[in-house]
Design an enzyme around this catalytic site. Structure first.
Site, PDB file in Angstrom:
ATOM      1  N   TYR A  46      11.282 -42.082  -1.844  1.00  0.00           N
ATOM      2  CA  TYR A  46      11.018 -40.710  -2.297  1.00  0.00           C
ATOM      3  C   TYR A  46      11.228 -40.579  -3.800  1.00  0.00           C
ATOM      4  O   TYR A  46      10.335 -40.140  -4.532  1.00  0.00           O
ATOM      5  CB  TYR A  46      11.916 -39.720  -1.557  1.00  0.00           C
ATOM      6  CG  TYR A  46      12.022 -38.392  -2.265  1.00  0.00           C
ATOM      7  CD1 TYR A  46      10.894 -37.602  -2.488  1.00  0.00           C
ATOM      8  CD2 TYR A  46      13.253 -37.925  -2.741  1.00  0.00           C
ATOM      9  CE1 TYR A  46      10.986 -36.385  -3.156  1.00  0.00           C
ATOM     10  CE2 TYR A  46      13.349 -36.717  -3.402  1.00  0.00           C
ATOM     11  CZ  TYR A  46      12.212 -35.947  -3.607  1.00  0.00           C
ATOM     12  OH  TYR A  46      12.307 -34.755  -4.278  1.00  0.00           O
ATOM     13  N   LYS A 102       8.532 -39.824  -6.912  1.00  0.00           N
ATOM     14  CA  LYS A 102       8.647 -38.681  -7.831  1.00  0.00           C
ATOM     15  C   LYS A 102       8.780 -39.165  -9.277  1.00  0.00           C
ATOM     16  O   LYS A 102       8.231 -38.542 -10.196  1.00  0.00           O
ATOM     17  CB  LYS A 102       9.840 -37.805  -7.453  1.00  0.00           C
ATOM     18  CG  LYS A 102       9.649 -37.006  -6.178  1.00  0.00           C
ATOM     19  CD  LYS A 102       8.486 -36.024  -6.267  1.00  0.00           C
ATOM     20  CE  LYS A 102       8.791 -34.848  -7.193  1.00  0.00           C
ATOM     21  NZ  LYS A 102       7.684 -33.851  -7.202  1.00  0.00           N
ATOM     22  N   THR A 158      12.728 -33.758  -9.470  1.00  0.00           N
ATOM     23  CA  THR A 158      14.066 -33.806  -8.877  1.00  0.00           C
ATOM     24  C   THR A 158      15.030 -34.609  -9.733  1.00  0.00           C
ATOM     25  O   THR A 158      14.607 -35.485 -10.504  1.00  0.00           O
ATOM     26  CB  THR A 158      13.983 -34.437  -7.473  1.00  0.00           C
ATOM     27  OG1 THR A 158      15.288 -34.661  -6.956  1.00  0.00           O
ATOM     28  CG2 THR A 158      13.257 -35.783  -7.528  1.00  0.00           C
ATOM     29  N   ASP A 159      16.321 -34.347  -9.569  1.00  0.00           N
ATOM     30  CA  ASP A 159      17.331 -35.151 -10.258  1.00  0.00           C
ATOM     31  C   ASP A 159      17.457 -36.548  -9.658  1.00  0.00           C
ATOM     32  O   ASP A 159      18.045 -37.449 -10.269  1.00  0.00           O
ATOM     33  CB  ASP A 159      18.688 -34.449 -10.258  1.00  0.00           C
ATOM     34  CG  ASP A 159      19.228 -34.137  -8.867  1.00  0.00           C
ATOM     35  OD1 ASP A 159      18.562 -34.470  -7.860  1.00  0.00           O
ATOM     36  OD2 ASP A 159      20.321 -33.529  -8.775  1.00  0.00           O
ATOM     37  N   GLU A 160      16.883 -36.765  -8.465  1.00  0.00           N
ATOM     38  CA  GLU A 160      17.029 -38.064  -7.813  1.00  0.00           C
ATOM     39  C   GLU A 160      16.314 -39.189  -8.552  1.00  0.00           C
ATOM     40  O   GLU A 160      16.588 -40.365  -8.309  1.00  0.00           O
ATOM     41  CB  GLU A 160      16.547 -37.979  -6.366  1.00  0.00           C
ATOM     42  CG  GLU A 160      17.393 -37.024  -5.533  1.00  0.00           C
ATOM     43  CD  GLU A 160      17.078 -37.077  -4.055  1.00  0.00           C
ATOM     44  OE1 GLU A 160      16.863 -38.189  -3.528  1.00  0.00           O
ATOM     45  OE2 GLU A 160      17.044 -36.006  -3.433  1.00  0.00           O
TER      46      GLU A 160
END
Length: 353
Positions: free
Chosen positions: A159, A163, A133-135
């Site tokens: 989260y 990741k 993810t970009d997060e």
């Protein structure tokens, strides 16, 4: 030949399997532990397809995964399996640590043992594709350049931290053991079969039920929106042509604030499912207290995959969001089946009555 898809009953995973079988006759083996967001109904249309097999399994079960790899001998593993909702990670981070970090580690260990015993040609052709993810990159200021593959990791939620850790494991297994891995970091996905805890399906569901459309804070958090089938097409391309050890950012080049997204949803619903007495859906919008550590802006620079693999998204936000709204309107039975009592209790706890 076969591919293993972990987490294939979830939102992106199930769309990937459906898209894969539209383009290939290669067997797909779907491994999913079927948590609340894993739904085999997403794959009902291929349940009897001879090219598709489902196995209930957890990526953290090393012995079972090792046995399955030895039995089915896939040429690739595509890892979607993850706990993926920021709000849930704030309330219960341990599940995210166990699945996204420990689970990824055990899946990598089982894969490494399997890969080491392949023939030289099979080792050369094998791939492990990890969807992230970009997060993991944290937040951007309004005028900052979009995230690229060299952006510094700065996760701000349990989260995204979990990741980020899984991404680092992929990198380490490539550089230490030579495992031919590929990592992708995508922007916010939307489209069919998304569990209605995420913004777009939640607001469609609430709008039709006459319930409030909750937006955190001022609703001006910005995300880059990517139609899920465009994402799946990019993943097929990365699997086929990506260079082992490389990272590819996948984005839709559609930066929108959450408020703008919900206004667009409301306008489409006003057209396709108008309310009585001239009412408008945007009257149902409410603002709720912002969640802790809420990132203000994400944006993806996808020029690497566009340049090297010639990928471009097919959908604009305008076309993709209209397709998405129509899908939810036409699949209300699916929505009713996934919005159980437990789901309703969680929404009440998260956003208030």
């Amino acid at each position: 030949m076969a591919i293993f898809v972990t987490g294939g009953a979830g939102f992106i995973g199930s769309n990937f399997i459906l898209e894969w079988l539209r383009h290939s006759d290669e067997t797909v083996i779907n491994l999913d532990t079927l948590t609340y967001a894993g739904n085999l109904e997403n794959l009902a249309s291929i349940a009897n397809d001879s090219r598709y097999f489902f196995i209930k399994s957890d990526i953290g079960e090393f012995d079972h995964i090792a046995h399955l790899l030895s039995q089915h001998r896939p040429r690739a593993i595509i890892n979607f399996a993850a706990e993926s909702h920021v709000d849930r990670s704030i309330h219960g981070p341990e599940d995210f640590i166990q699945t996204n970090i420990v689970g990824t580690f055990r899946l990598l260990e089982a894969t490494r043992a399997y890969w080491n015993n392949l023939s030289e040609e099979a080792r050369e052709n094998f791939r492990f594709l990890h969807i992230s993810t970009d997060e993991v990159f944290g937040t951007l200021s309004p005028d900052a350049a979009a995230f690229n593959e060299q952006s510094q990791y700065a996760p701000n939620s349990p989260y995204s931290a979990s990741k980020a850790a899984s991404d680092h494991l992929l990198r380490a297994y490539h550089h230490t053991y030579g495992l031919p891995v590929l990592t992708t970091n995508c922007s916010n996905n939307y489209g069919p079969y998304q569990f209605p805890e995420k913004l777009i399906p939640l607001c469609i569901h609430n709008a039709l039920a006459g319930k409030p459309l909750p937006l955190y804070g001022d609703g001006r958090q910005i995300r880059d929106w990517l139609y899920v089938m465009d994402h799946c097409a990019a993943l097929r391309l990365v699997l086929a042509e990506g260079r082992p050890g490389e990272v590819y950012n996948i984005g839709g080049r559609n930066e929108k604030s959450n408020l703008e997204v919900v206004h667009t949803l409301c306008s489409i619903l006003d057209e396709l499912r108008p309310l009585a007495e001239g009412k408008r859906y945007r009257q149902q919008i409410i603002f709720v207290p912002d969640r802790p550590g809420h990132d203000r802006r994400y944006a993806i620079n996808a020029s690497k995959i566009e340049r090297e693999l010639k990928w471009r998204p097919s959908e604009t936000f305008t076309s993709g969001i209209r397709k998405t709204v129509k899908w939810y309107l036409n699949n209300q039975d699916w929505v009713q089946n996934v919005t159980s009592g437990a789901y309703r209790d969680w929404v009440t706890r998260q956003y208030g009555a």
